[in-house]
Design an enzyme around this catalytic site. Structure first.
Site, PDB file in Angstrom:
ATOM      1  N   PHE A 186      -5.273  43.581 -21.526  1.00  0.00           N
ATOM      2  CA  PHE A 186      -3.935  43.424 -22.103  1.00  0.00           C
ATOM      3  C   PHE A 186      -4.005  42.856 -23.517  1.00  0.00           C
ATOM      4  O   PHE A 186      -4.908  42.074 -23.827  1.00  0.00           O
ATOM      5  CB  PHE A 186      -3.098  42.473 -21.228  1.00  0.00           C
ATOM      6  CG  PHE A 186      -2.981  42.962 -19.815  1.00  0.00           C
ATOM      7  CD1 PHE A 186      -2.006  43.886 -19.458  1.00  0.00           C
ATOM      8  CD2 PHE A 186      -3.887  42.537 -18.841  1.00  0.00           C
ATOM      9  CE1 PHE A 186      -1.931  44.369 -18.155  1.00  0.00           C
ATOM     10  CE2 PHE A 186      -3.815  43.015 -17.538  1.00  0.00           C
ATOM     11  CZ  PHE A 186      -2.825  43.938 -17.191  1.00  0.00           C
TER      12      PHE A 186
ATOM     13  N   HIS B 277      -8.031  51.215 -33.573  1.00  0.00           N
ATOM     14  CA  HIS B 277      -8.730  50.863 -32.339  1.00  0.00           C
ATOM     15  C   HIS B 277      -7.860  51.330 -31.172  1.00  0.00           C
ATOM     16  O   HIS B 277      -6.687  50.947 -31.066  1.00  0.00           O
ATOM     17  CB  HIS B 277      -8.920  49.343 -32.318  1.00  0.00           C
ATOM     18  CG  HIS B 277      -9.606  48.812 -31.109  1.00  0.00           C
ATOM     19  ND1 HIS B 277     -10.984  48.708 -31.015  1.00  0.00           N
ATOM     20  CD2 HIS B 277      -9.111  48.326 -29.941  1.00  0.00           C
ATOM     21  CE1 HIS B 277     -11.303  48.185 -29.840  1.00  0.00           C
ATOM     22  NE2 HIS B 277     -10.189  47.944 -29.163  1.00  0.00           N
TER      23      HIS B 277
ATOM     24  N   ASP C 262     -12.674  41.295 -30.720  1.00  0.00           N
ATOM     25  CA  ASP C 262     -11.465  41.909 -30.157  1.00  0.00           C
ATOM     26  C   ASP C 262     -10.831  40.961 -29.150  1.00  0.00           C
ATOM     27  O   ASP C 262     -11.459  40.602 -28.150  1.00  0.00           O
ATOM     28  CB  ASP C 262     -11.868  43.225 -29.468  1.00  0.00           C
ATOM     29  CG  ASP C 262     -10.682  44.030 -28.962  1.00  0.00           C
ATOM     30  OD1 ASP C 262      -9.533  43.726 -29.339  1.00  0.00           O
ATOM     31  OD2 ASP C 262     -10.922  44.989 -28.202  1.00  0.00           O
TER      32      ASP C 262
ATOM     33  N   ASP D  92      -7.368  51.540 -27.182  1.00  0.00           N
ATOM     34  CA  ASP D  92      -7.780  50.919 -25.924  1.00  0.00           C
ATOM     35  C   ASP D  92      -7.565  51.873 -24.761  1.00  0.00           C
ATOM     36  O   ASP D  92      -6.429  52.094 -24.333  1.00  0.00           O
ATOM     37  CB  ASP D  92      -6.981  49.629 -25.701  1.00  0.00           C
ATOM     38  CG  ASP D  92      -7.465  48.515 -26.601  1.00  0.00           C
ATOM     39  OD1 ASP D  92      -8.686  48.305 -26.696  1.00  0.00           O
ATOM     40  OD2 ASP D  92      -6.607  47.846 -27.224  1.00  0.00           O
TER      41      ASP D  92
ATOM     42  N   HIS E 186     -12.204  52.490 -27.493  1.00  0.00           N
ATOM     43  CA  HIS E 186     -12.756  51.386 -26.696  1.00  0.00           C
ATOM     44  C   HIS E 186     -12.589  51.774 -25.228  1.00  0.00           C
ATOM     45  O   HIS E 186     -11.488  51.709 -24.680  1.00  0.00           O
ATOM     46  CB  HIS E 186     -11.996  50.097 -27.054  1.00  0.00           C
ATOM     47  CG  HIS E 186     -12.428  48.903 -26.270  1.00  0.00           C
ATOM     48  ND1 HIS E 186     -11.764  47.693 -26.334  1.00  0.00           N
ATOM     49  CD2 HIS E 186     -13.467  48.705 -25.413  1.00  0.00           C
ATOM     50  CE1 HIS E 186     -12.369  46.823 -25.534  1.00  0.00           C
ATOM     51  NE2 HIS E 186     -13.391  47.415 -24.961  1.00  0.00           N
TER      52      HIS E 186
ATOM     53  N   GLY F  13      -2.177  40.415 -26.430  1.00  0.00           N
ATOM     54  CA  GLY F  13      -1.395  39.178 -26.405  1.00  0.00           C
ATOM     55  C   GLY F  13      -2.014  38.031 -25.637  1.00  0.00           C
ATOM     56  O   GLY F  13      -1.311  37.076 -25.305  1.00  0.00           O
TER      57      GLY F  13
ATOM     58  N   GLY G 270      -7.077  38.266 -29.158  1.00  0.00           N
ATOM     59  CA  GLY G 270      -6.539  36.985 -29.602  1.00  0.00           C
ATOM     60  C   GLY G 270      -6.800  36.649 -31.059  1.00  0.00           C
ATOM     61  O   GLY G 270      -6.729  35.486 -31.446  1.00  0.00           O
TER      62      GLY G 270
HETATM   63  C1  DX5 Z   1      -7.846  44.053 -24.723  1.00  0.00           C
HETATM   64  C2  DX5 Z   1      -8.004  45.113 -25.780  1.00  0.00           C
HETATM   65  C3  DX5 Z   1      -7.712  44.623 -27.157  1.00  0.00           C
HETATM   66  C4  DX5 Z   1      -6.269  44.199 -27.331  1.00  0.00           C
HETATM   67  C5  DX5 Z   1      -6.140  43.180 -28.405  1.00  0.00           C
HETATM   68  O1  DX5 Z   1      -8.208  44.583 -23.502  1.00  0.00           O
HETATM   69  O2  DX5 Z   1      -9.324  45.602 -25.782  1.00  0.00           O
HETATM   70  O3  DX5 Z   1      -8.062  45.587 -28.136  1.00  0.00           O
HETATM   71  O4  DX5 Z   1      -5.447  45.304 -27.611  1.00  0.00           O
HETATM   72  O5  DX5 Z   1      -4.866  42.635 -28.379  1.00  0.00           O
HETATM   73  P1  DX5 Z   1      -4.503  41.273 -29.129  1.00  0.00           P
HETATM   74  O6  DX5 Z   1      -4.933  41.440 -30.566  1.00  0.00           O
HETATM   75  O7  DX5 Z   1      -3.037  41.160 -28.945  1.00  0.00           O
HETATM   76  O8  DX5 Z   1      -5.277  40.198 -28.437  1.00  0.00           O
HETATM   77 ZN    ZN Z   2      -9.958  46.835 -27.451  1.00  0.00          ZN
END
Ligand code: DX5
Ligand code: ZN
Length: 234
Positions: free
Chosen positions: A165, A35, A192, A37, A68, A167, A194
Site C-alpha cells: 500500500f 514507478h 521505496d 506497482d 515493480h 501512504g 514513506g
Molecule cells: C508499496 C509500493 C510503493 C508505494 C509507495 O508497496 O511498492 O511504491 O506506492 O507509496 P508511498 O510513497 O506513499 O509510501
Molecule cells: Zn513500489
C-alpha cells in the site's frame, strides 16, 4: 559531486480515472521515471496493475517505466511486462528463496527470506537483460541483502515499508542496507516507501539516489515543489 537524485513517480497514488493527466503533471514537474506497482493479492495483500496498464501508460510518456513486480512467480511474467513497454523490471528477492516460517502460508505477510536462491534469481535477471531491459532486485525490510546477486543487477531497490500500500510510514531499518550498497554496489540504488521531506534526507545520506514516491508527490498541491525539494538533497 555525486550522482544526481532522480525522482520516480509511483502512480499508485495517482488518479486512475485521470492517469494521462497525472502522467503529464508529473512530467511537467520534472520526475525522471514512473514507478508502477504491480500486485497480485498473493505476494502482497493488495491487487493492482497488470501489463495492460503498463501498455496504456507507455503510449503517453517517453520517460522510463519501472515495473515493480510484487507477484508470485515473477519470472513467468517478465516477457509480458517487457512487451508492454517496461524499461526496468524489478524482482522481489523473496520470490527466489525459502520463506521464513511466519510467512509460509498464502495469507501471511510480509514475505521474507534469509536464503535467496541466487542461481534462480540471476537466471531471471539475465532474462530481463536479454530482452534489453534493466534488471533490479528488491528487498523487503525484513529480508537481508543477498550480495551474491548484485553483479547481475543494474539496480537495487530497498523497501522502506512492507509492500502492499501507499501512504505507510518509513522504516529506518532500510538505512543500513542503503549504506552497505553505497560501499559495494555501483548500479542504481533506489528507495521505496514513506519517502517525504522528513525521511528523504536520511535515505539520501545513506546512499539512495532514486527516490520513489506516491502519496507525498500526489498528495501535494504543487508537484514541482516536491520534485525540487527531493532533487535538492543531492
Ligand atoms: C508499496 C509500493 C510503493 C508505494 C509507495 O508497496 O511498492 O511504491 O506506492 O507509496 P508511498 O510513497 O506513499 O509510501
Ligand atoms: Zn513500489
Amino acid at each position: 559531486m555525486g550522482r544526481p537524485i532522480e525522482v520516480s513517480a509511483s502512480i499508485l497514488a495517482a488518479d486512475f480515472a485521470n492517469l494521462e493527466r497525472d502522467i503529464k503533471r508529473c512530467e511537467a514537474a520534472g520526475v525522471a521515471r514512473f514507478h508502477i506497482d504491480c500486485m497480485d493479492g498473493h505476494f502482497v495483500p493488495n491487487l493492482t496493475i497488470g501489463p495492460v496498464i503498463v501498455e496504456a501508460i507507455r503510449r503517453h510518456t517517453k520517460l522510463p517505466l519501472e515495473a515493480h513486480l510484487m507477484i508470485e512467480h515473477p519470472g513467468d511474467y517478465i516477457g509480458h511486462y517487457a512487451k508492454a513497454g517496461a524499461d526496468i523490471i524489478q524482482l522481489q528477492a523473496e520470490c527466489y528463496g525459502r520463506r521464513r516460517a511466519a510467512c509460509g502460508l498464502w495469507n501471511q505477510w510480509p514475505k521474507e527470506t534469509d536464503h535467496v536462491d541466487a542461481a534462480a534469481l540471476c537466471a531471471d535477471l539475465k532474462k530481463i537483460r536479454g530482452l534489453g531491459k534493466k534488471a533490479f532486485v528488491v528487498f523487503n525490510p525484513g529480508t537481508p541483502l543477498a550480495e551474491d546477486v548484485l553483479g547481475t543487477c543494474d539496480g537495487v531497490l530497498i523497501m522502506s515499508v512492507n509492500p502492499g500500500f501507499a501512504g505507510q510510514k518509513f522504516m529506518p531499518e532500510a538505512l543500513p542496507k542503503l549504506k552497505r550498497l553505497k560501499e559495494i554496489f555501483k548500479g542504481d540504488i533506489a528507495i521505496d516507501g514513506g519517502v517525504n521531506a522528513q525521511t528523504a534526507p536520511s535515505a539520501v545520506g545513506a546512499g539512495a539516489r532514486v527516490l520513489i514516491t506516491a502519496s507525498y508527490l500526489f498528495g501535494a498541491p504543487d508537484l514541482s515543489a516536491v520534485v525540487e525539494t527531493l532533487k535538492s538533497l543531492g
